[in-house]
Every structure is written in structure tokens, then in C-alpha cells.
Design a protein around this motif. Structure first.
Motif, PDB file in Angstrom:
ATOM      1  N   LEU A 194      12.375  13.952 -21.920  1.00  0.00           N
ATOM      2  CA  LEU A 194      11.646  14.337 -23.134  1.00  0.00           C
ATOM      3  C   LEU A 194      10.168  14.480 -22.767  1.00  0.00           C
ATOM      4  CD1 LEU A 194      11.211  14.661 -26.238  1.00  0.00           C
ATOM      5  CD2 LEU A 194      11.190  12.155 -26.382  1.00  0.00           C
ATOM      6  N   THR A 195       9.644  15.671 -22.971  1.00  0.00           N
ATOM      7  CA  THR A 195       8.263  15.878 -22.594  1.00  0.00           C
ATOM      8  C   THR A 195       7.532  16.716 -23.646  1.00  0.00           C
ATOM      9  OG1 THR A 195       6.832  16.438 -20.706  1.00  0.00           O
ATOM     10  CG2 THR A 195       8.663  17.940 -21.137  1.00  0.00           C
ATOM     11  N   GLY A 196       6.279  17.022 -23.354  1.00  0.00           N
ATOM     12  CA  GLY A 196       5.427  17.746 -24.297  1.00  0.00           C
ATOM     13  C   GLY A 196       3.988  17.348 -24.016  1.00  0.00           C
ATOM     14  N   GLY A 197       3.068  18.174 -24.396  1.00  0.00           N
ATOM     15  CA  GLY A 197       1.659  17.881 -24.147  1.00  0.00           C
ATOM     16  C   GLY A 197       1.177  16.703 -24.975  1.00  0.00           C
ATOM     17  N   THR A 224      11.626  19.659 -24.795  1.00  0.00           N
ATOM     18  CA  THR A 224      10.173  19.711 -24.986  1.00  0.00           C
ATOM     19  C   THR A 224       9.823  19.715 -26.467  1.00  0.00           C
ATOM     20  OG1 THR A 224       9.495  20.706 -22.892  1.00  0.00           O
ATOM     21  CG2 THR A 224       8.218  21.327 -24.797  1.00  0.00           C
ATOM     22  N   VAL A 225       8.819  18.927 -26.812  1.00  0.00           N
ATOM     23  CA  VAL A 225       8.259  18.967 -28.169  1.00  0.00           C
ATOM     24  C   VAL A 225       7.054  19.906 -28.104  1.00  0.00           C
ATOM     25  CG1 VAL A 225       7.406  17.618 -30.101  1.00  0.00           C
ATOM     26  CG2 VAL A 225       8.915  16.552 -28.425  1.00  0.00           C
ATOM     27  N   ASP A 226       7.088  20.923 -28.942  1.00  0.00           N
ATOM     28  CA  ASP A 226       6.103  21.992 -28.822  1.00  0.00           C
ATOM     29  C   ASP A 226       5.276  22.165 -30.097  1.00  0.00           C
ATOM     30  OD1 ASP A 226       4.980  24.356 -27.486  1.00  0.00           O
ATOM     31  OD2 ASP A 226       6.022  25.463 -29.067  1.00  0.00           O
ATOM     32  N   VAL A 227       3.968  22.214 -29.899  1.00  0.00           N
ATOM     33  CA  VAL A 227       3.038  22.582 -30.987  1.00  0.00           C
ATOM     34  C   VAL A 227       1.948  23.467 -30.391  1.00  0.00           C
ATOM     35  CG1 VAL A 227       3.346  20.490 -32.393  1.00  0.00           C
ATOM     36  CG2 VAL A 227       1.608  20.516 -30.622  1.00  0.00           C
ATOM     37  N   SER A 228       1.173  24.100 -31.255  1.00  0.00           N
ATOM     38  CA  SER A 228       0.053  24.904 -30.767  1.00  0.00           C
ATOM     39  C   SER A 228      -1.036  23.987 -30.214  1.00  0.00           C
ATOM     40  CB  SER A 228      -0.525  25.737 -31.913  1.00  0.00           C
ATOM     41  OG  SER A 228      -1.156  24.865 -32.836  1.00  0.00           O
ATOM     42  N   SER A 251       0.819  24.372 -18.536  1.00  0.00           N
ATOM     43  CA  SER A 251       0.559  25.174 -19.739  1.00  0.00           C
ATOM     44  C   SER A 251       1.760  25.121 -20.688  1.00  0.00           C
ATOM     45  CB  SER A 251       0.274  26.624 -19.363  1.00  0.00           C
ATOM     46  OG  SER A 251       1.476  27.263 -18.996  1.00  0.00           O
ATOM     47  N   ARG A 252       1.471  25.385 -21.940  1.00  0.00           N
ATOM     48  CA  ARG A 252       2.512  25.380 -22.972  1.00  0.00           C
ATOM     49  C   ARG A 252       3.631  26.372 -22.601  1.00  0.00           C
ATOM     50  NH1 ARG A 252       1.485  27.442 -29.191  1.00  0.00           N
ATOM     51  NH2 ARG A 252       3.526  26.826 -29.970  1.00  0.00           N
ATOM     52  N   GLN A 253       3.242  27.563 -22.157  1.00  0.00           N
ATOM     53  CA  GLN A 253       4.221  28.601 -21.811  1.00  0.00           C
ATOM     54  C   GLN A 253       5.141  28.147 -20.676  1.00  0.00           C
ATOM     55  OE1 GLN A 253       1.032  29.150 -22.450  1.00  0.00           O
ATOM     56  NE2 GLN A 253       1.202  30.455 -24.267  1.00  0.00           N
ATOM     57  N   GLN A 254       4.533  27.587 -19.632  1.00  0.00           N
ATOM     58  CA  GLN A 254       5.343  27.149 -18.484  1.00  0.00           C
ATOM     59  C   GLN A 254       6.273  26.009 -18.869  1.00  0.00           C
ATOM     60  OE1 GLN A 254       3.399  26.369 -14.705  1.00  0.00           O
ATOM     61  NE2 GLN A 254       1.816  27.839 -15.235  1.00  0.00           N
ATOM     62  N   ARG A 255       5.746  25.074 -19.672  1.00  0.00           N
ATOM     63  CA  ARG A 255       6.559  23.925 -20.077  1.00  0.00           C
ATOM     64  C   ARG A 255       7.778  24.401 -20.860  1.00  0.00           C
ATOM     65  NH1 ARG A 255       2.968  21.437 -22.873  1.00  0.00           N
ATOM     66  NH2 ARG A 255       2.113  19.980 -21.379  1.00  0.00           N
ATOM     67  N   ALA A 273       9.110  27.407 -20.866  1.00  0.00           N
ATOM     68  CA  ALA A 273       9.987  28.250 -20.048  1.00  0.00           C
ATOM     69  C   ALA A 273      10.918  27.411 -19.183  1.00  0.00           C
ATOM     70  CB  ALA A 273       9.145  29.180 -19.176  1.00  0.00           C
ATOM     71  N   ARG A 274      10.477  26.214 -18.820  1.00  0.00           N
ATOM     72  CA  ARG A 274      11.276  25.371 -17.934  1.00  0.00           C
ATOM     73  C   ARG A 274      12.124  24.361 -18.695  1.00  0.00           C
ATOM     74  NH1 ARG A 274       7.175  23.603 -13.202  1.00  0.00           N
ATOM     75  NH2 ARG A 274       9.010  22.447 -12.520  1.00  0.00           N
ATOM     76  N   SER A 275      12.203  24.490 -20.012  1.00  0.00           N
ATOM     77  CA  SER A 275      12.952  23.523 -20.820  1.00  0.00           C
ATOM     78  C   SER A 275      14.287  24.095 -21.284  1.00  0.00           C
ATOM     79  CB  SER A 275      12.122  23.138 -22.053  1.00  0.00           C
ATOM     80  OG  SER A 275      10.895  22.602 -21.642  1.00  0.00           O
ATOM     81  N   ASP A 276      15.247  23.203 -21.520  1.00  0.00           N
ATOM     82  CA  ASP A 276      16.544  23.633 -22.052  1.00  0.00           C
ATOM     83  C   ASP A 276      16.518  23.655 -23.570  1.00  0.00           C
ATOM     84  OD1 ASP A 276      18.123  23.563 -19.472  1.00  0.00           O
ATOM     85  OD2 ASP A 276      17.315  21.524 -19.518  1.00  0.00           O
ATOM     86  N   ASP A 277      15.830  22.684 -24.153  1.00  0.00           N
ATOM     87  CA  ASP A 277      15.757  22.579 -25.614  1.00  0.00           C
ATOM     88  C   ASP A 277      14.297  22.412 -26.011  1.00  0.00           C
ATOM     89  OD1 ASP A 277      18.662  22.420 -25.986  1.00  0.00           O
ATOM     90  OD2 ASP A 277      18.459  20.450 -25.038  1.00  0.00           O
ATOM     91  N   ILE A 278      13.950  23.001 -27.156  1.00  0.00           N
ATOM     92  CA  ILE A 278      12.576  22.896 -27.649  1.00  0.00           C
ATOM     93  C   ILE A 278      12.614  22.481 -29.119  1.00  0.00           C
ATOM     94  CG2 ILE A 278      10.462  24.213 -28.167  1.00  0.00           C
ATOM     95  CD1 ILE A 278      11.193  25.981 -25.724  1.00  0.00           C
ATOM     96  N   ILE A 279      11.783  21.498 -29.458  1.00  0.00           N
ATOM     97  CA  ILE A 279      11.626  21.132 -30.864  1.00  0.00           C
ATOM     98  C   ILE A 279      10.289  21.676 -31.326  1.00  0.00           C
ATOM     99  CG2 ILE A 279      11.234  19.223 -32.486  1.00  0.00           C
ATOM    100  CD1 ILE A 279      13.211  17.566 -30.973  1.00  0.00           C
TER     101      ILE A 279
END
Ligand code: ADP
Length: 204
Positions: A8-11, A130-134, A162-166, A168-174
Motif C-alpha cells: 500500500l503506497t501513495g505520496g 496506490t492511494v491517489d490524490v492531486s 511522480s504521481r504518474q509513475q506511481r 502506472a506501476r500499480s495494480d489497483d488505485i484508490i
């Protein structure tokens, strides 16, 4: 067969802790990679002894624990020291992480690692969430949470993948930008069901 591990990752400030609590509420186990790394250098540990043997006792605080800001300063100015420290810590951290994951009795385990990609921990896991926000939301939420100034949070973001790379390399995104709490709960519940299924296939 080793444990099925979901990374589980994210910025910074993306909502990893928030999402991990939702998994825990469903009965999943979350292992915090940063905590395991900190535990490795606890007072009395062999790893802390090795660090002190190299850098001297001035790297310790009064209560005998590792003075992290001081160590950071030291390795910042000495490339050879940085390499030495990484070579000491990285294999030990990986081993400790895998041991903690394997000790978990659940079908799958979540390894929460803010720097999953940056530290090469992605190779330890079977799946990446990945947990994703702007970036703007990251900055606003982190400043609000930690009372940090904007420049510091921007510098931390710039040091991370970077957000894009993270993504792109993830299987699931929240998507934690616009989801309501109820939508987040539903999304996490669905992922939990998926991970249980993946883990049972993995175990076969
Ligand atoms: P991380 O663990 O990735 O650094 P946190 O889970 O601590 O991020 O979230 C950062 C801050 O944003 C926390 O104060 C948290 O309460 C808040 N937060 C998380 N998700 C949301 C959301 N969907 N809406 C509003 N605030 C949120």
C-alpha cells in the motif's frame, strides 16, 4: 509458500493511513514498513550497535536512541557513509519486513510503505495498491494535518516518485480526491474481497 503481500503506497498526505484503517476495520492486518525500519535500530539492537561502531556515540541522543537528524546530516555530506548505511540497513529491513509478513496468520497482509518504489520494496509484494490524490490536495491535507509549511511539503513531494509513475506501476488505485467516505469504504471492501481471492489462488 510465502504470505500474499499487498503493498500500500501513495505520496505524503494521500490518505494511506486513512485507507489502512478501513482495511483494519475489515479484519485485515497492516504492517507499517516505516515502523519496522524504526524498530530495527531500537536501543540495544545489533543494527544500532553497528551504526555506533562506525559513526561513534555522538549519533545517540541522551536516552540512547538513534539521533536521526544528526545521522541524516552526516550521510548527506558523506557519500561513502550513505552507501555504507544503505548497505547495512536495506537487507535487514527487507528481512524484517518479510518476517513480519510471514508471521501474520491472515490469508493476505498489507505492507504500508510510503516509499515502496523509491526503496525498491515493490519486489517484495504480489500486488500494489496506490492511494491517489492531486498534488494540491496532498499539500493542503498535509499542511493541515502536520502544521507544516507549503515549501516543506512541496520539497518532500519532489523527492518522491511522480504521481504518474506511481500510478502506472500499480495494480489497483484508490481515488481519494473526490470519493465520499462511504464510497471509500465500498472500494476498500471490494479490494479486500479481491485480495482474499488472490491470496487463496496464490496459496494453491
Ligand atoms: P498519509 O498516511 O498518506 O500521509 P493520511 O491518511 O494521514 O495520509 O491523510 C492525510 C490527511 O488528510 C489526514 O489529516 C486525513 O484525515 C485527511 N484525509 C484523508 N482522506 C481524506 C478525504 N477523503 N477527505 C478529506 N480529508 C482526508
Amino acid at each position: 509458500m510465502s504470505r500474499y503481500i499487498v503493498g500500500l503506497t501513495g505520496g505524503i498526505g494521500s490518505g494511506k493511513s486513512t485507507i489502512s484503517r478501513l482495511f483494519v476495520a475489515l479484519g485485515a492486518t497492516v504492517i507499517d514498513a516505516d515502523q519496522i525500519a524504526r524498530d530495527l535500530v531500537m536501543p540495544g539492537s545489533a543494527t544500532l550497535q553497528a551504526i555506533v561502531a562506525r559513526f561513534g556515540p555522538s549519533l545517540l541522543t541522551e536516552d540512547g536512541s538513534l539521533d536521526r537528524p544528526r545521522l541524516r546530516q552526516r550521510i548527506f555530506s558523506q557519500a561513502a557513509d550513505k552507501t555504507w548505511l544503505e548497505q547495512l540497513l536495506h537487507p535487514r529491513i527487507r528481512q524484517a519486513l518479510l518476517q513480519a509478513c510471514d508471521a501474520c496468520p491472515d490469508p493476505y497482509v498489507i505492507l504500508m510503505a510510503p516509499l515502496l518504489f523509491e526503496n525498491g520494496l515493490d519486489v517484495l509484494v504480489q500486488r500494489i495498491l496506490t492511494v491517489d490524490v492531486s498534488q494540491e490536495t496532498q499539500i493542503l491535507r498535509t499542511c493541515q494535518r502536520d502544521n507544516n509549511d507549503r515549501a516543506l511539503v512541496e520539497a518532500i513531494i519532489a523527492s518522491q516518485i511522480s504521481r504518474q509513475q506511481r500510478c502506472a506501476r500499480s495494480d489497483d488505485i484508490i481515488d481519494n480526491e473526490t470519493s465520499t467516505p462511504e464510497q471509500l469504504r465500498q472500494r476498500v471492501t471490494q479490494l479486500h474481497i479481491n485480495y482474499l481471492a488472490f491470496a487463496s489462488q496464490h496459496a494453491r
